[in-house]
Design an enzyme around this catalytic site. Structure first.
Site, PDB file in Angstrom:
ATOM      1  N   THR A 875       0.807  -1.220   0.000  1.00  0.00           N
ATOM      2  CA  THR A 875       0.000   0.000   0.000  1.00  0.00           C
ATOM      3  C   THR A 875       0.840   1.269   0.000  1.00  0.00           C
ATOM      4  OG1 THR A 875      -0.174  -0.158   2.403  1.00  0.00           O
ATOM      5  CG2 THR A 875      -1.964  -1.099   1.122  1.00  0.00           C
ATOM      6  N   CYS A 876       2.089   1.181   0.477  1.00  0.00           N
ATOM      7  CA  CYS A 876       2.933   2.389   0.479  1.00  0.00           C
ATOM      8  C   CYS A 876       3.224   2.872  -0.936  1.00  0.00           C
ATOM      9  CB  CYS A 876       4.242   2.116   1.212  1.00  0.00           C
ATOM     10  SG  CYS A 876       4.082   2.183   3.011  1.00  0.00           S
ATOM     11  N   ILE A 877       3.252   1.933  -1.890  1.00  0.00           N
ATOM     12  CA  ILE A 877       3.553   2.322  -3.275  1.00  0.00           C
ATOM     13  C   ILE A 877       2.389   1.991  -4.207  1.00  0.00           C
ATOM     14  CG2 ILE A 877       6.045   2.169  -3.018  1.00  0.00           C
ATOM     15  CD1 ILE A 877       5.929  -0.633  -4.223  1.00  0.00           C
TER      16      ILE A 877
END
Length: 909
Positions: A875-877
């Site tokens: 989810t960070c990228i």
């Protein structure tokens, strides 16, 4: 000359009297000249006009064809009435509805007019088109004094109208005591039925006329039903007329048990029965105990019928729970006495009030033995077989000759030995796991789970009504713990049982935890229905926003200061009334209704996050909001947070969506769910990645020299804040790094804003109980509060990148987007949450989606396929790691499993 003088005299008289002095020649014109004079009882003027006129005093005019005598009688113009009678007016002339002047005088209580009409031979026995005589009108309006005069001229006091109703019927229905006595003294038939068989007592009871019913019963009225079998008691109970029921029971004691048995009749409104029994129970302590004991006996009988598999489950279940609800209601509102109050009968007190539960002990004993029996068979099957998914009850349906075998009856007290021996054709054999099920075998849990669960619900209700509010009966907690395995078996087989019968979970946090994993696995829609069913239980009107409101309950707010003025009026408003309904009016505007309420919520949801109030700050992705740790710059910030909680609670209570979205961590705070390091990404994505790195790597030899403390900027000054007592001297190691990450997360996400959270929850819980909101997770709570966001799939496709071997034209990618088009809007939101951690698309569309280091397009990366492999995400990228599935069907199946199983979390790319 003489004629001219006469005309001059007429002119002079007309001018002096301000009216004509001669009637027109035609009756139609003349009558409208006379009518206002008759209505004003200007008898001299009327006499003068009639003296030299050929006007027909019986001329009927107007739509209803009444004469001037009708007008005089109706208005009480007695002088004009006498004048008209002397001029030859017919006292028995009937208008188009069949009414005579006497009818109208009687209806309006014109005593003098009635007397004069009778002097001139008015016929009191004439009926109008509905069969009503003058005596009926007097009875309807309770004009006893006039009735005394009139009955002397009546040949039959029991004259009937078109429906067979006498004056006594209508007097009883309207509760005119002296009129009823006058009619009875005049010889009225006390038991005379109308065309439907209804007697005067029936009429009195139909409107709850206690006093007239008592007069009738005192004078010997018979207790008779109508032709449809409806009794006076039926009518009293249907109307909730407790006082009238009390009178009936005084004269017919057998009716007491009839009322008790009525609790089983689902056609009768439960609240009416409650009203009746509530009144009866207030009369004396002995009556109160008698009612409760009788209800307990009926409940026990119905409970044992419910436990009989041959009975109609739906009917018996509703009957039992209905009786128990009434029983508990009556128990709580007993007659006032020094000893009145909650009676802890299940805690050992042997008082008269606790003894009313004694008949129910037979039912609870049967329930307990049933559950013990099932638990025993569960244990037996565990030992005998690895397949313990069912307990089978062998029961023959028919012999070869077609003879029906009697259905299985559950054991009553003392009959359980038959259940275990399995002897006799009609007795069941409980099969062990090693025995093979045949076509005529039934699953005993499937057959009994709903029935036993309904009895458990009744047991809980009876236990709870003896406890102070907010306390759970120790006996019931012990019961659930004892039968924990069987109850979980029930709900695993049929989760709907939770929503149908296990309402106690919402009131017992200590028990809810045992079943929460099962509840959370149920469809969102079912949990929503359960949520609102209990949220609004006991409220009189389900259409809350539209309910009529008292003028004093209207929230009057100012548009130019809507946040502050709304905060002020809501804080002063009655919380219970706000739960029932909201009415909003803007100062200086007339509009009200749902549209205004909707606008009010819309504006307030924007104002709550208005930077001017410093209550909330935007998250890193720019689409959600988080409480501002520095909100104290606003002196009233905690009051405003409390108000914000009230607004969101009210919106949820009334199913009004708000145009505001919060961070996942804040939704978790509302739900009481602990935050974790992944939630830090909403306010500091880079720091969240650093915490992830610590967890994913061995830090033993890195020399980080971290301690359980952090430096925090407190209004421009750096301060060291310990994460736990003595944290500044405790080093972070490979062994305790998980604790460090959790504690630093709690500091950033919870401790820093704890006062704000507490104030918000104080307002929110005024309208939404914590036990109810915990039915949902943070994603579902967002959906409840803010609704389903719209997702433009074409924009999504346009702004997606592909990596690790995938290209836009690859079959897997084509299948993926076809699946996205096919799935429901709710599932698209889940997919967006799964990959990006957010359920919303920022302003400007998918091109503006933020990642951990700034703008980051939605990305799909190829992963080698292995059977049953699920998609994962970073989810960070904003990356979806999609296996190279061999078919569209497999792709869709695996994707939906991943979405609905909640595979959320951070992974490193």
């Amino acid at each position: 000359m003489e004629r001219a003088m006469e005309q001059l005299n007429r002119l002079t008289r007309s001018l002096r009297r301000a009216r004509t002095v001669e009637l027109p020649d035609d009756n139609e014109t003349a009558v409208y000249t006379l009518m206002p004079m008759v209505m004003a009882d200007q008898h001299r003027s009327v006499s003068e006009l009639l003296s030299n006129s050929k006007f027909d005093v019986n001329y009927a005019f107007g739509r209803v064809k009444r004469s001037l005598l009708h007008i005089a009688a109706n208005c009480g113009s007695v002088e004009c009435l006498v004048l008209l009678l002397k001029k030859g007016a017919n006292p028995n002339y009937q208008d188009i509805s069949g009414c005579t002047p006497l009818h109208l005088a009687a209806r309006n209580g014109q005593k003098k007019c009635m007397s004069k009409l009778l002097e001139y031979s008015a016929d009191v026995n004439i009926c109008n088109n509905e069969g009503l005589t003058a005596i009926h009108w007097l009875a309807v309006n309770g004009r006893t004094e006039l009735l005394h005069d009139l009955v002397q001229h009546v040949s039959d006091v029991d004259v009937e109208d078109a429906m067979g109703q006498t004056a006594l019927h209508v007097a009883c229905q309207n509760g005119h005591k002296t009129t009823v006595q006058c009619l009875l003294d005049s010889g009225a038939d006390i038991n005379r039925p109308n065309v439907s068989g209804a007697t005067p007592l029936y009429f009195a009871c139909s409107h709850g006329q206690r006093d007239t019913a008592q007069i009738l019963l005192l004078r010997g009225a018979k207790y008779l039903s109508d032709k449809n079998g409806v009794t006076p008691l039926d009518l009293c109970v249907q109307g909730g007329y407790g006082e009238t029921c009390e009178v009936l029971i005084q004269y017919h004691p057998r009716l007491f048990q009839t009322i008790i048995q009525m609790t089983q009749n689902e056609d009768l409104r439960e609240n009416m029965l409650r009203q009746v029994l509530e009144h009866l129970s207030q009369q004396s302590e002995s009556q109160y105990l008698k009612i409760l004991t009788s209800l307990a006996e009926v409940a026990t009988t119905n409970g044992h019928k419910l436990l009989s598999i041959s009975s109609n489950y739906d009917a018996q279940m509703k009957s039992l729970l209905r009786i128990v609800r009434i029983f508990c209601h009556v128990f709580r509102i007993g007659p006032s006495s020094p000893s009145n109050g909650i009676d802890m009968g299940y805690n050992g007190n042997k008082t008269p009030r606790s003894q009313v539960f004694k008949p129910l002990e037979l039912l609870w004993h049967s329930l307990d033995e049933w559950l013990v029996l099932i638990a025993t068979e569960l244990m037996k099957n565990k030992k005998d077989s690895t397949d313990i998914t069912s307990i089978l009850l062998k029961q023959k349906g028919q012999d070869q000759d077609g003879t029906s075998i009697p259905p299985f009856e559950p054991p009553g007290p003392g009959s359980y030995e038959n259940l275990s021996t399995g002897t006799g054709e009609s007795k069941p054999d409980v099969l062990g796991g090693k025995q093979e099920a045949s076509a005529d075998c039934q699953d005993v849990i499937s057959m009994t789970a709903n029935r036993l669960s309904a009895v458990i619900q009744a047991f809980y209700m009876c236990c709870s009504c003896q406890m102070p509010p907010g306390m759970t009966s120790p006996r019931f907690i012990e019961f659930v713990c004892k039968h924990d395995e069987v109850l979980k078996c029930f709900v695993n087989r049929n989760p709907k049982i939770i929503f149908d019968h296990f309402h106690f979970l919402l009131e017992c946090p200590e028990l809810m935890s045992r079943f929460m994993h099962i509840i959370k696995a149920q469809p969102f829609k079912d949990r929503c229905e359960w949520f609102y069913e209990h949220l609004h239980s006991g409220q009189p009107d389900s259409d809350m926003v539209h309910r009529p409101v008292n003028e004093n309950d209207i929230l009057l707010v100012h548009r130019d200061s809507i946040f502050r003025s709304s905060c002020e009026v809501v804080s002063k408003a009655n919380c219970a009334k706000l739960k029932q309904g909201i009415a909003v009016r803007f100062h200086g505007e007339e509009g009200m209704g749902q549209g205004v309420v909707r606008e009010w919520f819309d504006i307030l949801s924007n104002e709550i996050v208005n930077p001017d109030y410093a209550l909330f700050t935007q998250s890193a992705d720019g689409t959600t909001f988080q409480p501002n740790s520095n909100s104290s710059v606003n002196p009233d910030h905690l009051n405003y947070f409390r108000f914000a909680g009230q607004i969101l609670g009210l919106a949820l209570n009334h199913r009004q969506l708000v145009n505001i979205y919060f961070t996942r961590s804040f939704y978790k705070h509302i739900l009481g769910i602990p935050v974790n390091y992944q939630d830090v990404a909403s306010i500091d994505p880079e720091y969240a990645k650093n915490l992830q790195w610590i967890l994913d790597n061995d830090i033993s030899d890195l020399g980080l020299e971290l301690t359980f403390s952090v430096e925090t900027d407190v209004f421009g000054a750096m301060e060291e804040v310990p994460l736990k007592p003595g944290g500044g001297s405790i080093l972070v190691t490979q062994n305790n790094k998980a604790e460090y990450v959790q504690l630093v997360t709690e500091l950033r996400m919870t401790r820093a804003i704890q006062p704000q959270i507490n104030a918000f929850l104080q307002g929110f819980h005024m309208f939404i109980p914590p036990s109810l909101i915990q039915l949902f997770d943070e994603y579902e709570l967002e959906l409840l509060l803010s609704g389903m966001p719209e997702i433009d799939v074409s924009d999504w496709i346009k702004n997606t990148e592909y990596t690790s071997g995938y290209e836009r034209e690859d079959p897997v990618i084509q299948w993926f987007w076809e699946v996205v088009e096919d799935i429901t809007p709710e599932e698209r939101v889940l997919l967006l949450q799964f990959v990006t951690g957010s359920s919303r698309v920022p302003h400007g569309g998918f091109a503006n989606i933020m990642g951990g280091s700034g703008l980051q397009n939605f990305t799909i990366a190829a992963v080698p396929y292995t059977p049953n492999l699920l998609p994962t995400s970073s989810t960070c990228i904003n990356m979806l790691k999609l296996p190279e599935y061999p078919s569209k069907e497999i792709l869709k199946d695996r994707l939906l499993v991943a979405l609905h199983c909640g595979s959320y979390g951070y992974t490193m790319a």
